[in-house]
Design a protein around this motif. Structure first.
Motif, mmCIF file in Angstrom:
data_model
loop_
_atom_site.group_PDB
_atom_site.id
_atom_site.type_symbol
_atom_site.label_atom_id
_atom_site.label_comp_id
_atom_site.label_asym_id
_atom_site.label_seq_id
_atom_site.Cartn_x
_atom_site.Cartn_y
_atom_site.Cartn_z
ATOM 1 N N UNK A 71 -4.460 -28.276 -15.403
ATOM 2 C CA UNK A 71 -4.554 -29.262 -14.339
ATOM 3 C C UNK A 71 -3.204 -29.482 -13.668
ATOM 4 N N UNK A 72 -2.209 -28.686 -14.019
ATOM 5 C CA UNK A 72 -0.881 -28.857 -13.444
ATOM 6 C C UNK A 72 -0.215 -27.514 -13.186
ATOM 7 N N UNK A 73 0.885 -27.560 -12.459
ATOM 8 C CA UNK A 73 1.709 -26.380 -12.212
ATOM 9 C C UNK A 73 3.162 -26.831 -12.163
ATOM 10 N N UNK A 74 4.069 -25.878 -12.179
ATOM 11 C CA UNK A 74 5.497 -26.195 -12.243
ATOM 12 C C UNK A 74 6.234 -25.549 -11.077
ATOM 13 N N UNK A 75 7.170 -26.295 -10.504
ATOM 14 C CA UNK A 75 8.046 -25.794 -9.447
ATOM 15 C C UNK A 75 9.478 -25.964 -9.940
ATOM 16 N N UNK A 76 10.261 -24.899 -9.859
ATOM 17 C CA UNK A 76 11.673 -24.965 -10.224
ATOM 18 C C UNK A 76 12.482 -24.387 -9.077
ATOM 19 N N UNK A 77 13.531 -25.086 -8.679
ATOM 20 C CA UNK A 77 14.410 -24.619 -7.609
ATOM 21 C C UNK A 77 15.842 -24.561 -8.124
ATOM 22 N N UNK A 78 16.529 -23.487 -7.781
ATOM 23 C CA UNK A 78 17.925 -23.285 -8.162
ATOM 24 C C UNK A 78 18.720 -23.021 -6.892
ATOM 25 N N UNK A 79 19.722 -23.827 -6.621
ATOM 26 C CA UNK A 79 20.695 -23.533 -5.575
ATOM 27 C C UNK A 79 21.970 -23.202 -6.313
ATOM 28 N N UNK A 80 22.400 -21.976 -6.216
ATOM 29 C CA UNK A 80 23.561 -21.527 -6.973
ATOM 30 C C UNK A 80 24.379 -20.594 -6.092
ATOM 31 N N UNK A 81 25.581 -21.020 -5.774
ATOM 32 C CA UNK A 81 26.426 -20.211 -4.911
ATOM 33 C C UNK A 81 25.806 -20.078 -3.539
ATOM 34 N N UNK A 82 25.607 -18.844 -3.113
ATOM 35 C CA UNK A 82 25.062 -18.614 -1.776
ATOM 36 C C UNK A 82 23.578 -18.261 -1.801
ATOM 37 N N UNK A 83 22.880 -18.571 -2.889
ATOM 38 C CA UNK A 83 21.480 -18.168 -3.025
ATOM 39 C C UNK A 83 20.628 -19.334 -3.531
ATOM 40 N N UNK A 84 19.386 -19.344 -3.060
ATOM 41 C CA UNK A 84 18.391 -20.282 -3.585
ATOM 42 C C UNK A 84 17.259 -19.461 -4.170
ATOM 43 N N UNK A 85 16.828 -19.791 -5.357
ATOM 44 C CA UNK A 85 15.660 -19.175 -5.986
ATOM 45 C C UNK A 85 14.663 -20.278 -6.294
ATOM 46 N N UNK A 86 13.417 -20.008 -5.961
ATOM 47 C CA UNK A 86 12.331 -20.945 -6.221
ATOM 48 C C UNK A 86 11.277 -20.221 -7.036
ATOM 49 N N UNK A 87 10.769 -20.891 -8.059
ATOM 50 C CA UNK A 87 9.677 -20.353 -8.874
ATOM 51 C C UNK A 87 8.548 -21.362 -8.932
ATOM 52 N N UNK A 88 7.337 -20.860 -8.739
ATOM 53 C CA UNK A 88 6.132 -21.681 -8.873
ATOM 54 C C UNK A 88 5.275 -21.005 -9.936
ATOM 55 N N UNK A 89 4.990 -21.745 -11.009
ATOM 56 C CA UNK A 89 4.264 -21.220 -12.161
ATOM 57 C C UNK A 89 2.971 -22.001 -12.337
ATOM 58 N N UNK A 90 1.863 -21.273 -12.501
ATOM 59 C CA UNK A 90 0.582 -21.951 -12.697
ATOM 60 C C UNK A 90 -0.081 -21.482 -13.981
ATOM 61 N N UNK A 91 -1.282 -21.992 -14.247
ATOM 62 C CA UNK A 91 -2.032 -21.652 -15.460
ATOM 63 C C UNK A 91 -3.333 -20.938 -15.133
ATOM 64 N N UNK A 92 -3.366 -20.278 -13.998
ATOM 65 C CA UNK A 92 -4.592 -19.623 -13.553
ATOM 66 C C UNK A 92 -4.772 -18.232 -14.132
#
Length: 161
Positions: A71-92
């Motif tokens: 019933x949930x999902x996770x979003x993680x964002x990293x701003x590090x130096x000159x780059x941004x990485x985003x991850x979206x993880x679900x249970x599907x």
């Protein structure tokens, strides 16, 4: 300096703008160029919308009882130096094997997505990000991660030295 945050969100439509606003606020505070922030926020919205729509158990399993993790999902964002990485993880159920293996790659370039209702979000993420990775966690869901090189406003707080 680096910034990272992680959200655990309910698989509800109202969670999508919440994640988007948090990302936009973080990037504005850090001093990221507004055009880059906008691109990443749209890509994040698409990834979250996919998690809300597809990130739970199959319809027959959902008809029974839905475990809390589904019933949930996770979003993680990293701003590090000159780059941004985003991850979206679900249970599907995850992505089709051909999509993850790259046999059916995400469209590249200025081509339009197909007329079908599915796949437009992944196409848009690929257009807005510099690098996209789709992967499955067997029995535990899917992960969409994407990166973008950051540009900074004049006088930005976190601008790379």
């Amino acid at each position: 300096m680096s910034i990272w945050w992680s959200l655990h969100l309910r698989r509800e439509a109202a969670s999508v703008p919440l994640a988007r606003r948090l990302l936009l606020g973080t990037m504005e505070t850090a001093g990221v160029d507004p055009d880059i922030s906008f691109d990443l926020s749209v890509a994040l919205s698409e990834a979250c919308a996919n998690a809300v729509e597809h990130g739970g158990p199959a319809a027959e399993a959902a008809a029974e009882s839905v475990p809390q993790a589904c019933a949930e999902y996770r979003v993680t964002a990293y701003l590090d130096g000159d780059r941004c990485r985003i991850e979206v993880t679900d249970s599907g159920p995850g992505f089709p094997a051909a999509t993850v293996a790259g046999r059916r790659p995400l469209p590249a370039g200025p081509s339009e997505p197909s007329e079908s209702e599915h796949g437009r979000g992944l196409w848009l993420i690929a257009e807005l990000a510099d690098h996209v990775r789709l992967r499955n966690r067997p029995g535990r869901g899917a992960v969409v991660s994407f990166d973008k090189i950051l540009k900074w406003r004049e006088g930005a707080l976190l601008k790379v030295s």
